[in-house]
Structure formats: C-alpha cells, structure tokens
Design an enzyme around this catalytic site. Structure first.
Site, PDB file in Angstrom:
ATOM      1  CG  ASP A 498      -0.381   0.073   2.467  1.00 37.93           C
ATOM      2  OD1 ASP A 498       0.998  -0.933   3.178  1.00 37.93           O
ATOM      3  OD2 ASP A 498      -0.998   0.451   3.397  1.00 37.93           O
ATOM      4  NE  ARG A 502       0.552   4.100   6.454  1.00 40.04           N
ATOM      5  CZ  ARG A 502      -0.588   4.771   5.766  1.00 40.04           C
ATOM      6  NH1 ARG A 502      -0.766   6.222   5.535  1.00 40.04           N
ATOM      7  NH2 ARG A 502      -1.475   3.830   5.534  1.00 40.04           N
ATOM      8  CG  ASP A 503       3.869   2.333  11.802  1.00 37.72           C
ATOM      9  OD1 ASP A 503       3.136   3.254  10.969  1.00 37.72           O
ATOM     10  OD2 ASP A 503       3.909   2.269  13.210  1.00 37.72           O
ATOM     11  CD  GLU A 504      -0.988   0.576   6.388  1.00 36.01           C
ATOM     12  OE1 GLU A 504      -2.241  -0.020   6.612  1.00 36.01           O
ATOM     13  OE2 GLU A 504      -1.125   1.769   7.129  1.00 36.01           O
ATOM     14  CD1 TRP A 564      -8.378  -4.154   1.330  1.00 39.13           C
ATOM     15  CD2 TRP A 564     -10.023  -3.192   0.622  1.00 39.13           C
ATOM     16  NE1 TRP A 564      -7.645  -2.756   1.483  1.00 39.13           N
ATOM     17  CE2 TRP A 564      -9.381  -2.275   0.885  1.00 39.13           C
ATOM     18  CE3 TRP A 564     -11.894  -2.424   0.214  1.00 39.13           C
ATOM     19  CZ2 TRP A 564      -9.469  -1.073   0.605  1.00 39.13           C
ATOM     20  CZ3 TRP A 564     -11.445  -1.222   0.210  1.00 39.13           C
ATOM     21  CH2 TRP A 564     -10.607  -0.300   0.847  1.00 39.13           C
ATOM     22  CD  GLU A 775      -3.497   6.270   2.807  1.00 40.10           C
ATOM     23  OE1 GLU A 775      -1.700   7.251   3.543  1.00 40.10           O
ATOM     24  OE2 GLU A 775      -3.692   5.546   3.570  1.00 40.10           O
ATOM     25  CG  HIS A 796      -0.898   4.846  -0.590  1.00 44.06           C
ATOM     26  ND1 HIS A 796      -0.239   4.754   1.108  1.00 44.06           N
ATOM     27  CD2 HIS A 796      -2.345   4.020  -0.224  1.00 44.06           C
ATOM     28  CE1 HIS A 796      -0.950   4.150   1.826  1.00 44.06           C
ATOM     29  NE2 HIS A 796      -2.765   3.740   1.242  1.00 44.06           N
TER      30      HIS A 796
HETATM   31  C1  RAM Z   1      -4.836   1.320   5.382  1.00 45.06           C
HETATM   32  C2  RAM Z   1      -3.916   1.747   3.554  1.00 45.06           C
HETATM   33  C3  RAM Z   1      -4.408   1.068   3.040  1.00 45.06           C
HETATM   34  C4  RAM Z   1      -5.690   0.358   2.931  1.00 45.06           C
HETATM   35  C5  RAM Z   1      -5.895   0.081   4.624  1.00 45.06           C
HETATM   36  C6  RAM Z   1      -7.891  -0.217   4.234  1.00 45.06           C
HETATM   37  O1  RAM Z   1      -3.439   0.827   6.002  1.00 45.06           O
HETATM   38  O2  RAM Z   1      -4.082   3.050   2.905  1.00 45.06           O
HETATM   39  O3  RAM Z   1      -4.113   1.308   2.120  1.00 45.06           O
HETATM   40  O4  RAM Z   1      -6.068  -0.707   2.211  1.00 45.06           O
HETATM   41  O5  RAM Z   1      -6.042   1.575   5.127  1.00 45.06           O
END
Ligand code: RAM
Length: 928
Positions: A498, A502-504, A564, A775, A796
C-alpha cells in the site's frame, strides 16, 4: 577481471560464435528463399529470458515475430529442444520437437516433451510459418534450466547461530566457509535461501544483483530459493564464501510493531553445486562446518533503517586467506521443513539513480538534500570524516508548510541510517536490508560538503520491464502519468504494497485490485502477480475468506472485506487479459471459487450485508453536511463486488471449459443482481446512496436493469456537476468512474474530471508538486496543512488507477477479450480535454502496440502499430470526410477491411503493420 573470470567469458564467446556460425549455416542450407525480413526473436520461457530456476513441469515458451510487412499472421510453428546448443542447431540430439504445428499461438506454448529433471538445461529454438507462405530461419538458441524439483535434491542443512544471542533488531549474523575445488570448473550454480533476507559473497564479490532475497512469500507455506550461475566467481584451489542475513520480513517489524511473524531465528540454506570439466560434481553446502560472527550491521529493519559501524567490518571475510579462529560455530536445524520453491517472479533490483537537486538549510536549521523525486530505495554516500564519527541520515517524503523536514506521517517507522566512520579515508556506503520512502534526506553529524559527487539516491524495486509509455500535449497529465509510474515502482517491492514509507508496507488487497490493471499497462507484471496470487491462495482461509493483506501478517479475523478480498478474482482476470495467460486462471480458479463461496455462505437470500468492510476507502468526505453525499453504503458496495466476483468467476469458468460452473454461477449472478436491485435501487433507478461510487459500481458491473442504465448514467453526471466537476470517489469507485462515463457517452465529463486542478482531483496533487500518487485526495490540504499524519502517505498507488483509462480511452489501446493478451487489439482513441495530442505504446507479448494521435487545425492524424501475428479493430473518432492511410484513400486499400460507419466513427480492421491515418475531425465533444 581475474584469470578464471576471463576464461569463463572466453568460453561463452566461443560458444556464441559456434552457435552463430551453425545458425548461419543452417539458415543457408535450408532454403535460399527465406525472407531476411521475417524472423523470430525475443524467446522467453515462463516470462523470462534464459531462466535458470524453473520448477514447473511444462514450462511455457513465447516468441515474437519480427517483420516490417503488413498483415503477417503465424500459421504454424515448430519448436525444438535439445541438451546441447550446437547439436540443436544441426538438428541433432533433439530432446523434443513439437513438429510443425498448425497454429497461430506464439505466446505461452507448453513444452510437451518428456518429464524434465532437476538441474536439466534445455536449449530451444523455434521457427514459424506465416500466411504469406514464408518460413523464418530457426531462431537464436535460448535456454531454460530446471531448478531443484524434489526435497531430496537438497543435501544442504539449514544453519543458525549457535551461541550468540540473535533477536529482532539485533546485529546481522555473517556465515562463512572456505573450501577447496580440485579440478577445472565447467559450471557452478548456487542454490540459496534464508529465513530473513540475505546477501551472499564468493571470493570477496557479491553474488548477483538482487536485493531482499529470498523475497516475501507466505513463508510458512512457501519459501523461494534463488539460483545464481557463479561459474566465473570460483577458482581451482582455495575459495571462500559468506552470507549475511538481515531480519527482513521473516522476523522484522510489521504492522503494529508485531515481530517474529514467521519465526524467531534467522537461518541459511546454501547449496553450491560445482561441475568439473571431467564431469565430476562437488557440493559445498551449509552444514556444521560453517562459522558465524557479527560484523558491521548492528541492526537492520525495513521500517527503521540500518545501523552500520564500519569499524566492525571484517575485511576479506569472504576470501580464503581470512582467519576466522575467533568465529563461532553454527548449529544445523533439521526440524525446518520448508516448502522450497523456485523464484518465478522478478527479484528486487537497483534501478534509477538520482543526484541531489539542491542542498539547503531548513528554517529549523536542518541540513537537507532534495533528490527531486519521491522514491523508494536508499542513499549511497562517499564521504570522509574522522574515525569514530557518527552520521545519521533521516528520510522524508515532504517538507512542511514552513519548509521544515516532516516525518510525522511515517508514524513509528524511523527510516534512519546510522553510520560510524572507521578512519579518515573516503568511505562508500549503501544500506543492505532496508529501504526508505523519501525525496528529502536530512544529514546529521556530518559537516563537510554534500553534493552530487558524494551523494546519490537509488530507486529499488521489483525488476519489471517498463512496457508502457503514455504522454500527451498537457504537461500536467504527463506528470500524473509519471506519478502513477513512480507509485508503481515504489510499491512493487516483491509484493504490491500500500505504501513504502510508514510502519505498514503490507500487501493490502484493496489497493492491489484497484491498481492492478493500470499496472499491466506500465510494466510487465505477469510474473509479479502470478507469484503474489499463489501467496493469496496459500493464505486464503479454509472457508474462502481472503485476508486484508497478502502475505497475511494480521490476525485471523482480518479477512473477507468487499473490494479488498475481491482481488482474488480481479487480479487473475486482469493478468489473463493483459498477457493471455490462461494458466493463471487455472492456478487461481479454486481460490476464486472459494472466495465467491465464502460470500454465498455469508449471504441471506443472495444479499451480502454482513461483515466488516472498508467501503469506498478515503472517498471525498467534504466539510459540511451536503458533502456527506459522497459516502456510499458499505453493504451496497459489498453486494456490487459480490456480483463482480461472480461475473469474473463465470468468465474464468468459460475460458477453462467448466460448463457446469458456468451454469451454476450464471444463475447465482441473476439472483445476486436481483437482490441488489430490490435492496438498493428504487423502481425508477435511483440508488439508495446517491453517490458517484454507487452509480459507478452499479453501471460498471451491469447491476441495473437495461432500461434504467441511461438514466442512472445521467444521475451520475448530475452528481459530478453538483460537485462542480470534481471526483468524490474513494479507492473502489475511482478505477471505474471514467470508464463508466465513456461507456455511456460522457467522455467529455470524464475529461472534465481528469483535467480538474482543484481539490478533489487527480491534478490537485500534481499542482502541489507531487511526484507520486498520494494516499488521499488532500494529503496536503488547500491551506497547505497536512492531513492526519496517522494516515497520510505520499506514495500510495490506488488513485493512480486512472492510468488504465488514460491508456485504454485517451490513447485507446485495448485488448479484445476474445483475443486476450492483445492478440486481438482494439485501437479506439478519444480526443478531448483540449489535448492536441496523445500517444501510448505498449510492449505486449506479441510486440509493440502503438496509438498516437494529434490534432492540428482540425486535421486528425493517427499513427498505429499493430504487431505481427495480431490484428486490430480501429475506431476512428468523429469522422467527417475522406480518410487517408499513408496517403491513400482507405477504401482503395486491400489490407483494410470491414470499413463501416458507426455513428460519427469509422470502424475498420487491419492486420499487423504500421498505419498512418489522416482526416478532418468533426468537433469532438464539448472539450474541443
Ligand atoms: C490503510 C491503507 C491501505 C488500505 C487500508 C484499508 O492501512 O491506507 O491502503 O487498504 O488502510
């Protein structure tokens, strides 16, 4: 170059000369009338040139026909495969030949010979016949090599640190071994993988140019190994090798700082297979004889960066002379039973280099470097300081309103490099097991000059060839296309993430499905998605629920969200359309079916209105009550995607000849649509959520009765006008909105949306200096303040999904679904938006497709390239008078067929070739 390396090169040069000679010879003796301008080239196996780690039973072979002539179709092909390149070209020692097969298939043709063995190397070539009674010479010889197909092929043992403590965020262990090779080496291949991410060296040199290997898969179920031809790195006599391992995805930090997702211990599996010129084999494998120590990498983490103390380097540690007496022993772990698989997709490599645009001091007094592009990778430096000096590098995507370095949106990710200098010489460094998302670099602890001689940023991403190019007469749209491509580069790091900063950094499925089709236009993502989809299947729950992220690092309830989880059906279908890859449908079919099955199980009367859904994520929320209209009911969305996934499952079932399923799911779809209509649509066609997204989904997925569709499209247009021609959709509506408008005759409105420069719009970030896709529509708000740092990535790709419409509608390059993979092409450009020109090129499996139009004084010109072995339907827009092609009236050209007026358009068919159309344009839409 050392002596051994030179010899390796020499050997290969000799072999190539031999092959060339025999090819030439073969070409000559076969037939004098072989046309020199008709040949076969670009031979690939499983999407790769000469792959050396193939682990499928029947590899698929593809080639391209090369000819400048028009209307060339392949009518037959012949493939031959042998175990020796030279004999093959003489037609000797053939392992398998297809014989002459009457077929126009030149893409993904199955090898049909006897069962292939581990390590087997197959040389192959092909020749083809065409519809003009011509035959090509035999092609160049390419090869593929099989990987290790059975667990027994692995004699290496997994090894780990024996005594030293070894925890997440700690130093990277370095494993080493010296060994002797007794004879002259013919070939040597290294088969290697790790728990963690590894970097291997042999005799002081890095093996290969991949990063973050073995890549990220659902490690508990499948872990890739890499194969390297290391023949030229070895020598007769003493050799040494070493492997450093970082935490990587295996046990490094992930979402919510969760760690050790797959295990606590780093480990190495190493198998070097040497074949001597006398035919004997020798194996050097990971086992108890290896040694281990910690060195300069004090910690490494994707989120946090790397701490490197160069004083702890061990010079020459992968050369035979190095003394490792103080190093620890290792232990083997025979309990590890991984499912090892070869690496099918592209690996991560280093790509573009950026030099500093400027170096400046911020109002807060920080020394900052601007690289001009928000990229993903790292900074390489060549700097000189005093021994023991510590320098820190911080990475940020943006500066704040006042021009200060801004990192709040990274949340807990540090993205920080700490470097300790060892002496006062110039030290060159780049990190090993980490990547940063950044445009700006803050340098702390180094006072000397910083400039383009000592700093460079490198973009690092999966090694996908750039296949698409798109540009127009409008620089803002070109910047948007640039941003889309960079969003793709930065987020295709072994898996589709995504965000990269960041921490993702996880494989969020919603983002991937939204962007997938656009991705196929920019780069060759066939291998990339094929691999990731296998991880999706691996992590899909037994009841069919698809996790929010793949590979799944979240908990077991984080699964099954509409829009999703539908990536399970959407991505395979897109890959099938873009590459004509039927096998990906086969591979994913059970997963697609299981996902639809999950929804069935959770529906009542065909209505899916339960569960947790993200809805139209990050839609335009507005600031007042009226703007709330952009909120779309989440269950309406769920029902829409239920129908869409069912439709795609039916499509796949048709392709795969699963007739019972076609019938079963066709009936299901009728009921799902019925339920949608009775729950969410009034008898007059008004949707219960009067939003852009709700009309877009209903129309795009054909959910409304035919008689209500035109009025629904009008309602969509009115909604857009209510927002003063701004887009208000989130992740789920955005990919389709312009397509729906075009389909119902509102391409002019689609252009209005695209050309809008104020918030919310695609060009708003562009006008605000974006170099990637944000994003949120308002990552930087109109008052220049930032959105909530808890969720404000500037890289994003989801909103970049408009790229698909730009290629397919503005330039007008599309594949006909009945000839997927651009075997049957549609060229239907749509001028508008005050553009005076637009051009797109796409390197397809058949070759380059091009559509380039321009308008000059009302004269419309269209240049088209249709690759050999394909055909195209061309739809020329807004025609008033006679059309010429390369100066001739189209009606006089034999090669142009099926000419027909459809409304204002002229429709015609052509075979392969280059075409140049010119005519006077009728005023097109309101935009021109
Ligand atoms: C956040 C990110 C990601 C998204 C989810 C639901 O962590 O923005 O892109 O798919 O949420």
């Amino acid at each position: 170059m050392n002596y051994i390396a030179k010899k390796g090169v020499l050997k290969r040069v000799c072999l190539s000369i031999l092959i060339l000679f025999s090819l030439h010879h073969a070409g000559f003796s076969q037939a004098q009338n072989i046309p020199v301008n008709f040949r076969v080239d670009n031979l690939i196996c499983e999407y790769k040139v000469n792959p050396i780690a193939v682990d499928v039973a029947n590899p698929r072979l593809s080639w391209k026909l090369i000819t400048p002539d028009r209307n060339i179709q392949q009518t037959a092909y012949e493939i031959r495969v042998g175990s020796n390149a030279v004999s093959l070209t003489k037609g000797k020692d053939i392992l398998w030949t297809s014989g002459k097969v009457l077929s126009d298939q030149s893409v993904l043709v199955y090898y049909g010979g006897t069962m292939l063995q581990s390590r087997q190397k197959c040389y192959w070539q092909v020749r083809v016949w065409n519809n003009k009674n011509q035959v090509t010479p035999w092609s160049m010889v390419n090869f593929w090599k099989m990987g290790l197909l059975k667990p027994e092929d692995w004699t290496a043992k997994w090894i780990q640190n024996n005594y030293q403590s070894d925890t997440t965020g700690g130093p990277s262990p370095m494993f080493r071994k010296t060994f002797k090779l007794d004879h002259k080496i013919r070939a040597a291949h290294l088969y290697i993988t790790a728990h963690g991410v590894f970097e291997a060296q042999i005799n002081g040199k890095r093996v290969g140019n991949d990063y973050f290997t073995p890549g990220w898969t659902s490690y508990n179920k499948r872990i890739q190994y890499q194969v390297y031809d290391v023949t030229s790195m070895l020598q007769k006599g003493d050799n040494a090798t070493g492997v450093t391992i970082g935490d990587g995805w295996y046990r490094g930090y992930t979402y919510n700082r969760k760690k050790n997702v797959y295990g606590k211990k780093l480990a190495l599996l190493y198998q070097l297979e040497v074949v001597y010129t006398n035919g004997k084999r020798q194996l050097i494998t990971s086992d108890k004889s290896w040694k281990v120590a910690y060195g300069p990498i004090r910690s490494s983490s994707f989120f946090d960066g790397e701490v490197y103390d160069s004083r702890k380097e061990k010079p020459g540690w992968t050369t035979p002379a190095f003394r490792d007496l103080t190093w620890d022993t290792v232990k083997t772990d025979e309990t590890i039973k991984d499912n090892l698989i070869a690496t099918a997709g592209p690996t991560v490599k280093k790509h573009e280099k950026f030099l500093p645009l400027k170096v400046f001091t911020t109002p807060e007094g920080d020394r900052v470097v601007d690289f001009g592009q928000n990229l993903v990778g790292w900074v390489q430096f060549k700097l000189k300081a005093n021994a023991g000096d510590t320098m820190k590098l911080f990475h940020a995507e943006v500066l704040d309103q006042k021009g200060n370095f801004y990192t709040k949106n990274l949340r807990t990710a540090k993205q920080e490099i700490t470097y300790v200098f060892k002496d006062d010489s110039v030290e060159t460094f780049e990190p090993h097991f980490t990547f940063q998302g950044f445009r700006f670099l803050k340098v702390v602890g180094y006072k000397g000059p910083l400039d383009s001689t000592n700093l460079a940023a490198y973009a690092v991403y999966s090694d996908m060839a750039q296949t698409g190019h798109f540009s127009t007469s409008n620089p803002l749209i070109n910047q948007l296309q640039h941003n889309i491509q960079w969003g793709q580069k930065g987020n295709f790091i072994d898996i589709p993430t995504d965000c990269p900063q960041r921490d993702e950094r996880m494989g969020w499925t919603g983002d991937a499905q939204a962007f997938c089709r656009t991705a196929t236009f920019n780069m060759d993502v066939a291998g990339f998605f094929t691999k990731w989809l296998k991880d999706l299947s691996a992590d899909q729950h037994k009841d069919g629920a698809v996790p929010y992220v793949v590979p799944n690092v979240l908990d077991s309830v984080s699964a099954a969200a509409s829009g999703w989880s539908d990536v399970a059906t959407i991505a395979p279908w897109n890959i099938y359309l873009a590459y004509g890859d039927r096998q990906v449908l086969q591979q994913q079919y059970e997963s697609m079916k299981a996902w639809v099955g999950y929804i069935q199980q959770h529906s009542r009367n065909y209505l899916w209105d339960t569960g947790n859904h993200f809805g139209d994520w990050l839609f335009y929320a507005g600031t007042n009550y009226e703007d709330g209209a952009a909120l779309t009911d989440k269950n309406l969305i769920a029902q829409a995607f239920y129908a869409h996934s069912t439709q795609l499952l039916i499509n796949a079932a048709k392709i795969l000849g699963k007739n019972e399923d076609v019938q079963k799911y066709t009936q299901l779809l009728v009921n799902v649509k019925q339920a949608f209509q009775s729950e969410y649509v009034t008898p007059n066609g008004r949707m219960i959520s009067g939003t852009q997204t709700s009309y877009v989904l209903a129309l795009n997925f054909d959910l409304l009765p035919v008689n209500l569709r035109l009025s629904a499209a009008k309602r969509l247009v009115h909604n857009i006008e209510d927002y003063d021609e701004h887009i208000t959709t989130g992740f789920l509506g955005t990919p389709y909105i312009c397509h729906v408008l075009s389909r119902f005759g509102y391409t002019d409105i689609a252009y209005d949306l695209l050309m809008k420069e104020s918030y919310p719009s695609w060009l708003y970030p562009v006008k605000n200096g974006a170099t990637t896709i944000w994003e949120r529509w308002d990552g930087i708000k109109p008052d220049k303040s930032f959105e909530d740092p808890e969720m404000n990535s500037f890289n994003h790709y989801a909103y970049g999904a408009i790229g698909d419409w730009m290629y397919r509608v503005i330039a007008g390059i599309n594949t006909d679904e009945s000839g997927p993979g651009f075997h049957k092409i549609i060229i239907a450009p749509h001028p508008g938006g005050k553009l005076t020109s637009a051009q797109a090129e796409l390197e397809t499996m058949y070759g380059k497709v091009k559509s380039a139009w321009s308008i000059d004084n009302g004269i419309f010109t269209l240049d088209v390239i249709v690759p050999p072995n394909t055909s195209a339907q061309i739809v020329l827009p807004a025609v008033t008078d006679q059309i010429t092609e390369s100066g001739l009236d189209i009606n006089t050209e034999k090669e142009i067929t099926g000419i027909q007026k459809v409304g204002d358009n002229e429709q015609l068919y052509v075979g392969s070739g280059t075409y140049h159309f010119v005519y006077t344009l009728k005023t097109y839409g309101k935009a021109n």
